[in-house]
Motif scaffolding. Structure first.
Motif, PDB file in Angstrom:
ATOM      1  N   ASN A   1       0.867  -1.179   0.000  1.00  0.00           N
ATOM      2  CA  ASN A   1       0.000   0.000   0.000  1.00  0.00           C
ATOM      3  C   ASN A   1       0.904   1.229   0.000  1.00  0.00           C
ATOM      4  OD1 ASN A   1      -1.973   1.866   0.305  1.00  0.00           O
ATOM      5  ND2 ASN A   1      -3.045   0.823   1.985  1.00  0.00           N
TER       6      ASN A   1
ATOM      7  N   LYS B   1      -0.111   4.856   1.243  1.00  0.00           N
ATOM      8  CA  LYS B   1      -0.374   5.131   2.659  1.00  0.00           C
ATOM      9  C   LYS B   1       0.940   5.539   3.327  1.00  0.00           C
ATOM     10  CE  LYS B   1      -3.406   3.479   6.178  1.00  0.00           C
ATOM     11  NZ  LYS B   1      -4.095   2.423   6.818  1.00  0.00           N
TER      12      LYS B   1
ATOM     13  N   SER C   1       2.513   9.429   8.531  1.00  0.00           N
ATOM     14  CA  SER C   1       2.829   8.826   9.828  1.00  0.00           C
ATOM     15  C   SER C   1       2.991   9.939  10.850  1.00  0.00           C
ATOM     16  CB  SER C   1       4.136   8.026   9.745  1.00  0.00           C
ATOM     17  OG  SER C   1       5.215   8.901   9.875  1.00  0.00           O
TER      18      SER C   1
ATOM     19  N   ARG D   1       7.917   2.131   8.158  1.00  0.00           N
ATOM     20  CA  ARG D   1       6.547   1.668   7.858  1.00  0.00           C
ATOM     21  C   ARG D   1       6.160   0.567   8.832  1.00  0.00           C
ATOM     22  NH1 ARG D   1       3.866   2.506   2.781  1.00  0.00           N
ATOM     23  NH2 ARG D   1       5.043   3.909   1.417  1.00  0.00           N
ATOM     24  N   THR D   2       4.854   0.319   8.941  1.00  0.00           N
ATOM     25  CA  THR D   2       4.363  -0.756   9.806  1.00  0.00           C
ATOM     26  C   THR D   2       3.804  -1.874   8.935  1.00  0.00           C
ATOM     27  OG1 THR D   2       2.150   0.165   9.864  1.00  0.00           O
ATOM     28  CG2 THR D   2       3.695   0.946  11.558  1.00  0.00           C
ATOM     29  N   ASP D   3       3.373  -2.961   9.577  1.00  0.00           N
ATOM     30  CA  ASP D   3       2.861  -4.123   8.841  1.00  0.00           C
ATOM     31  C   ASP D   3       1.603  -3.799   8.036  1.00  0.00           C
ATOM     32  OD1 ASP D   3       4.893  -5.456   9.902  1.00  0.00           O
ATOM     33  OD2 ASP D   3       3.744  -6.573  11.409  1.00  0.00           O
ATOM     34  N   GLU D   4       0.991  -2.663   8.318  1.00  0.00           N
ATOM     35  CA  GLU D   4      -0.195  -2.250   7.547  1.00  0.00           C
ATOM     36  C   GLU D   4       0.118  -2.090   6.064  1.00  0.00           C
ATOM     37  OE1 GLU D   4      -2.751   1.301   8.426  1.00  0.00           O
ATOM     38  OE2 GLU D   4      -1.689   1.039  10.326  1.00  0.00           O
ATOM     39  N   THR D   5       1.357  -1.680   5.767  1.00  0.00           N
ATOM     40  CA  THR D   5       1.672  -1.375   4.358  1.00  0.00           C
ATOM     41  C   THR D   5       2.836  -2.179   3.790  1.00  0.00           C
ATOM     42  OG1 THR D   5       3.169   0.431   4.950  1.00  0.00           O
ATOM     43  CG2 THR D   5       0.849   1.005   4.625  1.00  0.00           C
TER      44      THR D   5
ATOM     45  N   HIS E   1       5.137  -6.082   3.864  1.00  0.00           N
ATOM     46  CA  HIS E   1       5.238  -7.473   4.340  1.00  0.00           C
ATOM     47  C   HIS E   1       6.541  -8.074   3.815  1.00  0.00           C
ATOM     48  CE1 HIS E   1       3.496  -7.873   0.305  1.00  0.00           C
ATOM     49  NE2 HIS E   1       4.071  -9.066   0.276  1.00  0.00           N
TER      50      HIS E   1
END
Ligand code: NAD
Length: 352
Positions: free
Chosen positions: A263, A266, A269, A285-289, A291
């Motif tokens: 993503n 996105k 932050s 970045r976090t796991d939301e965007t 992997h």
């Protein structure tokens, strides 16, 4: 099967490697070896290998169809030329020659005699390299814009001829030729535009004990190559940046991972604390965007190199490591030396 009879000249580390591999392949038979060092000839005899009494004796053996030259770098040229003139096909160890002028003389003799003449660029079949290529060529990270290739040692230059300029020592001609050939082969159809390089001389004044170079290709790829012999903490073998992800391949055993963004847009932050300030730009970045994904599985068959030699000699197949590629690699090595000497970016002329 009509095995090709092979003789090896230079029975040191790599000559021993070739004789062991040749013994395992049905397509080739080892006739014997020649080395100027009597101790190496004794070693060969202790392994049950026939030894010639001189290079002339080896070349006079009419059964020999292929000579593998695995000596110090400075004698590749005369030994290869003599072998071709004696009617033998030739594989030279890398670097094929000390410079482009020498190589052009060798290629001319190959044309004149009609004999196969190529160089052993075995690291085109290394699985770490093939994995990097698969990631880039299959667009697993989107368009790749930067590749970092490095090998790092901590023992200086081995205590042999590799320390001496006259024998073709130094790391540009040793590991560099492999890593530069990999970079060029991957970008076979994309012109190289410019080269910037620096040598290190930490443990050796005469020869470079490491180097760093930046290659700019016309397709936009920025590719760096680093060889060191004085590093006590190593960086990854490969670092690859694409529009949609990054990859680390840690080592020759293929530890590593791809991290992909699913993503991209996105991007907002909250600022994080960083050192004495704050930053939004550098907030991870976090796991939301993003992997992680495993590296693709790629299998390299080194024997493909010798299979091609067999097909080229017996069936007229084109040689995999071509004269054009050999010239391009030596031209690049000359550009690396020229840039390091002048501390300037050197334009690369693909047509020279
Ligand atoms: P080495 O010193 O272990 O062996 C070289 C041998 O060549 C020595 O035994 C020496 O006595 C012999 N020699 C030198 N001049 C000779 C001559 N005129 N006639 C006959 N024998 C002669 O060196 P090495 O590590 O085996 O390297 C040999 C070549 O292989 C070099 O060109 C090197 O760059 C290359 N190499 C390639 C790889 C690879 O992965 N492709 C790896 C290591 C070395």
């Amino acid at each position: 099967m009509n095995p090709i009879k092979v003789a090896v000249v230079g029975y040191g580390g790599m000559g021993g490697w070739h004789t062991e591999r040749i013994a395992k392949m049905d397509k080739f038979t080892l006739t014997g070896v020649w080395d100027i060092d009597p101790a190496q000839l004794n070693n060969a005899r202790a392994c049950g290998i026939h030894t010639y009494t001189s290079y002339a004796d080896l070349l006079a053996d009419d059964s020999v169809e292929l000579v593998v030259v695995a000596t110090w770098n400075d004698v590749h040229k005369p030994l290869c030329i003599e072998a071709m003139r004696a009617g033998k096909n030739v594989i030279s160890e890398k670097p094929v020659a000390m410079n482009l002028k020498e190589l052009d003389e060798m290629i001319a003799v190959s044309h004149e005699t009609g004999k196969l003449f190529t160089v052993h660029q075995n690291r085109r079949w290394d699985e770490d390299y093939l994995t990097m290529r698969a990631i880039a060529e299959q667009n697993l990270l989107g368009k790749v814009f930067r590749i970092e290739s490095r090998v790092q040692g901590s023992r200086g230059i081995p205590g042999d001829w590799r320390r001496e300029k006259g024998h073709g020592g130094g790391m540009v001609l040793d590991w560099g030729v492999h890593l530069l050939d990999q970079a060029l082969t991957m970008n076979d159809q994309s012109p190289l535009q410019s080269v910037y390089a620096q040598e290190t001389h930490i443990t050796n004044d005469e020869c470079d004990d490491g180097f760093y170079c930046e290659l700019q290709f016309a397709n936009g790829l920025h590719y760096s190559v680093e060889v060191t012999t004085n590093n006590f903490i190593s960086l990854p073998r490969w670092y690859i940046l694409g529009e949609n992800g990054s990859t680390v391949i840690e080592d020759w055993d293929l530890h590593g991972k791809m991290t992909l963004v699913h993503n991209w847009d996105k991007i907002d932050s909250v600022p994080i604390k960083a050192g004495t300030g704050i930053t939004k730009t550098m907030a991870p970045r976090t796991d939301e965007t993003i992997h992680d994904a495993p590296l693709p599985q790629v299998h390299g068959q080194w024997t493909a190199y010798y299979d091609n030699i067999y097909d080229a000699i017996r069936n007229g197949a084109p040689q995999t490591v071509t004269h054009r590629q050999m010239r391009r690699c030596l031209k690049l090595i000359e550009a690396v030396f020229a840039s390091a000497k002048t501390n300037r970016v050197v334009p690369f002329d693909e047509d020279a």
